[in-house]
Design an enzyme around this catalytic site. Structure first.
Site, PDB file in Angstrom:
ATOM      1  N   SER A   1       4.782  -0.360   0.372  1.00  0.00           N
ATOM      2  CA  SER A   1       3.909   0.357   1.308  1.00  0.00           C
ATOM      3  C   SER A   1       3.911  -0.400   2.628  1.00  0.00           C
ATOM      4  CB  SER A   1       2.474   0.408   0.755  1.00  0.00           C
ATOM      5  OG  SER A   1       1.542   0.827   1.739  1.00  0.00           O
TER       6      SER A   1
ATOM      7  N   TYR B   1      -4.976  -3.797  -2.933  1.00  0.00           N
ATOM      8  CA  TYR B   1      -3.813  -2.909  -2.857  1.00  0.00           C
ATOM      9  C   TYR B   1      -2.744  -3.521  -1.958  1.00  0.00           C
ATOM     10  CZ  TYR B   1      -0.980   1.206  -1.790  1.00  0.00           C
ATOM     11  OH  TYR B   1       0.068   2.075  -1.620  1.00  0.00           O
TER      12      TYR B   1
END
Length: 253
Positions: free
Chosen positions: A144, A157
Protein backbone atom coordinates in the site's frame (compact mmCIF):
# COMPACT_ATOMS: atom_id res chain seq x y z
CA UNK A 1 6.68 -5.10 -24.08
CA UNK A 2 5.53 -8.70 -23.86
CA UNK A 3 2.43 -9.50 -21.80
CA UNK A 4 2.08 -12.98 -23.28
CA UNK A 5 1.20 -15.83 -20.94
CA UNK A 6 0.78 -19.33 -22.31
CA UNK A 7 -0.44 -22.41 -20.43
CA UNK A 8 0.62 -20.99 -17.10
CA UNK A 9 -0.86 -21.06 -13.60
CA UNK A 10 -1.40 -18.33 -11.04
CA UNK A 11 -2.64 -18.50 -7.46
CA UNK A 12 -4.37 -15.43 -6.01
CA UNK A 13 -5.33 -14.94 -2.38
CA UNK A 14 -8.14 -12.61 -1.42
CA UNK A 15 -9.61 -13.28 -4.86
CA UNK A 16 -13.24 -13.22 -3.79
CA UNK A 17 -13.66 -9.49 -4.34
CA UNK A 18 -12.02 -6.19 -5.16
CA UNK A 19 -8.45 -6.13 -6.43
CA UNK A 20 -8.10 -9.90 -6.09
CA UNK A 21 -11.17 -10.65 -8.18
CA UNK A 22 -10.24 -8.09 -10.84
CA UNK A 23 -6.76 -9.57 -11.10
CA UNK A 24 -8.11 -13.12 -11.31
CA UNK A 25 -10.37 -12.06 -14.18
CA UNK A 26 -7.49 -10.27 -15.91
CA UNK A 27 -5.14 -13.25 -15.67
CA UNK A 28 -7.86 -15.60 -16.91
CA UNK A 29 -8.52 -13.30 -19.87
CA UNK A 30 -4.84 -13.67 -20.77
CA UNK A 31 -5.24 -17.45 -20.86
CA UNK A 32 -3.85 -18.43 -17.47
CA UNK A 33 -5.39 -21.04 -15.22
CA UNK A 34 -6.32 -19.42 -11.92
CA UNK A 35 -6.50 -20.81 -8.40
CA UNK A 36 -8.94 -18.51 -6.59
CA UNK A 37 -8.26 -18.54 -2.85
CA UNK A 38 -10.24 -16.74 -0.18
CA UNK A 39 -11.58 -17.23 3.32
CA UNK A 40 -14.98 -16.13 1.96
CA UNK A 41 -15.81 -19.25 -0.05
CA UNK A 42 -19.10 -18.10 -1.65
CA UNK A 43 -17.44 -14.99 -3.07
CA UNK A 44 -14.45 -16.99 -4.26
CA UNK A 45 -16.78 -19.42 -6.00
CA UNK A 46 -18.52 -16.48 -7.64
CA UNK A 47 -15.16 -15.30 -9.02
CA UNK A 48 -14.63 -18.78 -10.46
CA UNK A 49 -18.10 -18.66 -12.04
CA UNK A 50 -17.29 -15.32 -13.70
CA UNK A 51 -14.05 -16.71 -15.10
CA UNK A 52 -15.66 -19.88 -16.42
CA UNK A 53 -18.57 -17.94 -17.92
CA UNK A 54 -16.01 -15.97 -19.94
CA UNK A 55 -14.39 -19.19 -21.15
CA UNK A 56 -11.53 -19.26 -18.65
CA UNK A 57 -10.17 -21.96 -16.38
CA UNK A 58 -10.33 -21.55 -12.59
CA UNK A 59 -10.79 -23.46 -9.35
CA UNK A 60 -11.71 -22.28 -5.87
CA UNK A 61 -9.65 -23.33 -2.84
CA UNK A 62 -10.78 -22.07 0.58
CA UNK A 63 -7.89 -20.55 2.51
CA UNK A 64 -7.33 -18.55 5.67
CA UNK A 65 -3.84 -17.18 5.08
CA UNK A 66 -3.19 -16.86 8.82
CA UNK A 67 -3.34 -20.66 9.17
CA UNK A 68 -0.24 -22.52 8.04
CA UNK A 69 -2.14 -25.73 7.34
CA UNK A 70 -4.56 -23.82 5.10
CA UNK A 71 -1.71 -22.27 3.11
CA UNK A 72 0.11 -25.60 2.82
CA UNK A 73 -3.13 -27.23 1.61
CA UNK A 74 -3.63 -24.41 -0.90
CA UNK A 75 -0.27 -25.03 -2.53
CA UNK A 76 -0.83 -28.78 -2.49
CA UNK A 77 -4.09 -28.20 -4.36
CA UNK A 78 -2.30 -26.04 -6.94
CA UNK A 79 -0.07 -29.00 -7.76
CA UNK A 80 -2.90 -31.53 -7.58
CA UNK A 81 -5.16 -29.55 -9.93
CA UNK A 82 -2.66 -28.04 -12.36
CA UNK A 83 0.68 -29.71 -11.67
CA UNK A 84 2.65 -26.45 -11.65
CA UNK A 85 2.84 -22.90 -10.34
CA UNK A 86 4.19 -19.97 -12.34
CA UNK A 87 2.88 -16.86 -10.59
CA UNK A 88 1.43 -15.84 -7.25
CA UNK A 89 -0.46 -12.73 -6.20
CA UNK A 90 -0.56 -12.52 -2.41
CA UNK A 91 -3.38 -10.05 -2.07
CA UNK A 92 -5.38 -11.09 1.00
CA UNK A 93 -5.44 -8.27 3.52
CA UNK A 94 -7.54 -6.40 6.05
CA UNK A 95 -7.85 -2.80 7.14
CA UNK A 96 -9.80 -2.42 10.37
CA UNK A 97 -8.02 0.34 12.29
CA UNK A 98 -9.30 3.93 12.47
CA UNK A 99 -7.73 5.68 15.45
CA UNK A 100 -4.62 7.10 17.02
CA UNK A 101 -1.80 4.71 17.89
CA UNK A 102 -2.35 4.82 21.66
CA UNK A 103 -6.04 3.97 21.19
CA UNK A 104 -5.34 0.75 19.30
CA UNK A 105 -5.98 -2.64 20.81
CA UNK A 106 -3.95 -5.82 20.89
CA UNK A 107 -6.76 -7.61 19.06
CA UNK A 108 -6.53 -5.08 16.22
CA UNK A 109 -2.77 -5.44 16.09
CA UNK A 110 -2.89 -9.24 16.03
CA UNK A 111 -5.63 -9.33 13.38
CA UNK A 112 -3.94 -6.87 11.02
CA UNK A 113 -0.47 -8.34 11.39
CA UNK A 114 -1.84 -11.86 11.15
CA UNK A 115 -3.42 -11.40 7.75
CA UNK A 116 -1.26 -8.69 6.20
CA UNK A 117 2.18 -9.88 7.32
CA UNK A 118 2.03 -13.47 8.53
CA UNK A 119 -0.29 -14.33 5.63
CA UNK A 120 2.13 -12.97 3.01
CA UNK A 121 5.07 -14.68 4.72
CA UNK A 122 3.30 -18.05 4.88
CA UNK A 123 2.21 -17.84 1.25
CA UNK A 124 5.72 -17.07 0.02
CA UNK A 125 7.15 -19.78 2.29
CA UNK A 126 5.11 -22.40 0.43
CA UNK A 127 5.13 -20.78 -3.02
CA UNK A 128 8.87 -20.36 -3.40
CA UNK A 129 9.73 -24.10 -3.40
CA UNK A 130 7.08 -24.67 -6.09
CA UNK A 131 8.48 -21.86 -8.22
CA UNK A 132 12.03 -23.16 -7.80
CA UNK A 133 10.88 -26.61 -8.89
CA UNK A 134 9.30 -24.99 -11.95
CA UNK A 135 12.57 -23.21 -12.79
CA UNK A 136 11.41 -19.73 -11.83
CA UNK A 137 8.42 -17.45 -11.81
CA UNK A 138 7.11 -14.29 -10.21
CA UNK A 139 5.39 -13.24 -7.01
CA UNK A 140 3.52 -9.99 -6.42
CA UNK A 141 2.46 -8.93 -2.94
CA UNK A 142 -0.15 -6.33 -2.13
CA UNK A 143 1.34 -3.57 -0.02
CA UNK A 144 0.00 0.00 0.00
CA UNK A 145 1.08 3.61 -0.25
CA UNK A 146 0.71 3.39 3.54
CA UNK A 147 3.78 1.16 3.37
CA UNK A 148 5.75 3.88 1.59
CA UNK A 149 5.15 6.59 4.16
CA UNK A 150 3.04 7.51 7.16
CA UNK A 151 -0.65 6.80 7.62
CA UNK A 152 -2.06 8.78 10.55
CA UNK A 153 -4.77 6.93 12.48
CA UNK A 154 -3.78 3.73 10.68
CA UNK A 155 -0.39 3.13 12.27
CA UNK A 156 -0.75 -0.64 12.66
CA UNK A 157 -1.99 -1.02 9.09
CA UNK A 158 0.87 1.18 7.87
CA UNK A 159 3.39 -0.91 9.81
CA UNK A 160 1.96 -4.09 8.29
CA UNK A 161 2.41 -2.76 4.77
CA UNK A 162 5.94 -1.56 5.48
CA UNK A 163 6.57 -5.14 6.61
CA UNK A 164 5.15 -6.52 3.35
CA UNK A 165 7.59 -4.37 1.41
CA UNK A 166 10.43 -5.61 3.62
CA UNK A 167 9.46 -9.22 3.00
CA UNK A 168 9.19 -8.49 -0.73
CA UNK A 169 12.61 -6.88 -1.04
CA UNK A 170 14.33 -9.53 1.08
CA UNK A 171 12.80 -12.41 -0.87
CA UNK A 172 13.69 -10.71 -4.15
CA UNK A 173 17.37 -10.68 -3.22
CA UNK A 174 17.39 -14.18 -1.75
CA UNK A 175 15.80 -15.79 -4.82
CA UNK A 176 17.05 -13.59 -7.67
CA UNK A 177 19.51 -16.22 -8.89
CA UNK A 178 16.73 -18.82 -8.80
CA UNK A 179 14.97 -16.86 -11.57
CA UNK A 180 12.18 -15.81 -9.22
CA UNK A 181 11.14 -12.17 -9.22
CA UNK A 182 9.32 -10.73 -6.19
CA UNK A 183 7.64 -7.33 -6.33
CA UNK A 184 4.85 -5.45 -4.61
CA UNK A 185 2.02 -3.19 -5.71
CA UNK A 186 1.25 -0.22 -3.50
CA UNK A 187 -2.25 1.08 -4.25
CA UNK A 188 -3.56 4.39 -2.96
CA UNK A 189 -7.33 4.71 -2.49
CA UNK A 190 -9.06 2.23 -4.81
CA UNK A 191 -12.77 1.85 -5.56
CA UNK A 192 -13.49 -1.36 -3.65
CA UNK A 193 -16.18 -2.57 -1.26
CA UNK A 194 -13.86 -1.53 1.57
CA UNK A 195 -13.71 2.01 0.19
CA UNK A 196 -17.46 2.23 -0.20
CA UNK A 197 -18.04 1.09 3.38
CA UNK A 198 -15.59 3.64 4.69
CA UNK A 199 -16.41 6.66 2.55
CA UNK A 200 -19.65 6.59 0.59
CA UNK A 201 -21.81 7.22 3.65
CA UNK A 202 -19.95 10.51 4.01
CA UNK A 203 -19.71 12.41 0.69
CA UNK A 204 -17.17 14.86 2.13
CA UNK A 205 -14.82 12.00 2.99
CA UNK A 206 -15.24 10.59 -0.51
CA UNK A 207 -14.43 13.98 -2.03
CA UNK A 208 -11.34 14.26 0.17
CA UNK A 209 -10.23 10.77 -0.86
CA UNK A 210 -10.39 11.77 -4.51
CA UNK A 211 -8.65 15.09 -3.89
CA UNK A 212 -5.52 13.57 -2.32
CA UNK A 213 -4.63 12.08 -5.70
CA UNK A 214 -3.18 14.62 -8.17
CA UNK A 215 -5.14 13.00 -11.01
CA UNK A 216 -8.32 14.05 -9.17
CA UNK A 217 -9.95 10.66 -8.64
CA UNK A 218 -9.52 7.36 -6.86
CA UNK A 219 -8.19 4.31 -8.66
CA UNK A 220 -9.99 1.29 -10.07
CA UNK A 221 -9.39 -2.36 -9.30
CA UNK A 222 -8.68 -2.95 -12.99
CA UNK A 223 -5.82 -0.44 -12.87
CA UNK A 224 -4.19 -2.33 -10.01
CA UNK A 225 -4.76 -5.62 -11.84
CA UNK A 226 -2.93 -4.24 -14.88
CA UNK A 227 0.06 -3.39 -12.69
CA UNK A 228 0.11 -6.93 -11.26
CA UNK A 229 0.00 -8.48 -14.73
CA UNK A 230 2.84 -6.24 -15.85
CA UNK A 231 5.01 -7.25 -12.89
CA UNK A 232 4.43 -10.92 -13.71
CA UNK A 233 5.01 -10.49 -17.43
CA UNK A 234 8.21 -10.83 -19.44
CA UNK A 235 8.02 -7.06 -19.86
CA UNK A 236 9.15 -6.78 -16.23
CA UNK A 237 11.90 -9.39 -16.56
CA UNK A 238 14.50 -6.98 -15.15
CA UNK A 239 12.28 -5.77 -12.30
CA UNK A 240 12.52 -7.35 -8.88
CA UNK A 241 12.44 -6.06 -5.31
CA UNK A 242 10.33 -3.11 -6.44
CA UNK A 243 7.36 -1.53 -4.66
CA UNK A 244 5.25 -0.08 -7.45
CA UNK A 245 2.96 2.79 -6.42
CA UNK A 246 -0.41 2.68 -8.18
CA UNK A 247 -1.52 5.95 -6.73
CA UNK A 248 -2.53 8.63 -9.22
CA UNK A 249 0.56 10.61 -8.30
CA UNK A 250 -0.12 10.74 -4.55
CA UNK A 251 3.39 9.75 -3.50
CA UNK A 252 4.97 12.31 -5.84
CA UNK A 253 3.73 15.20 -3.72
Amino acid sequence: MSMTFSGQVVVITGAGAGIGRATALAFAAEGLSVIVADVDVPRAEQTVEFIRAAGGNAHCVPCDVTRELDVKHLMEQVLLIYGRLDYAFNNAGIEIEQGRLADGTQDEFDAIMGVNVKGVWLCMKYQLPLLMAQGGGAIVNTASVAGLGAAPKMSIYSASKHAVIGLTKSAAIEYAKKHIRVNAVCPAVIDTDMFRRAYESDPKKAEFAAAIHPVGRIGTVEEVASAVLYLCSDGAAFTTGHALAVDGGAMAI
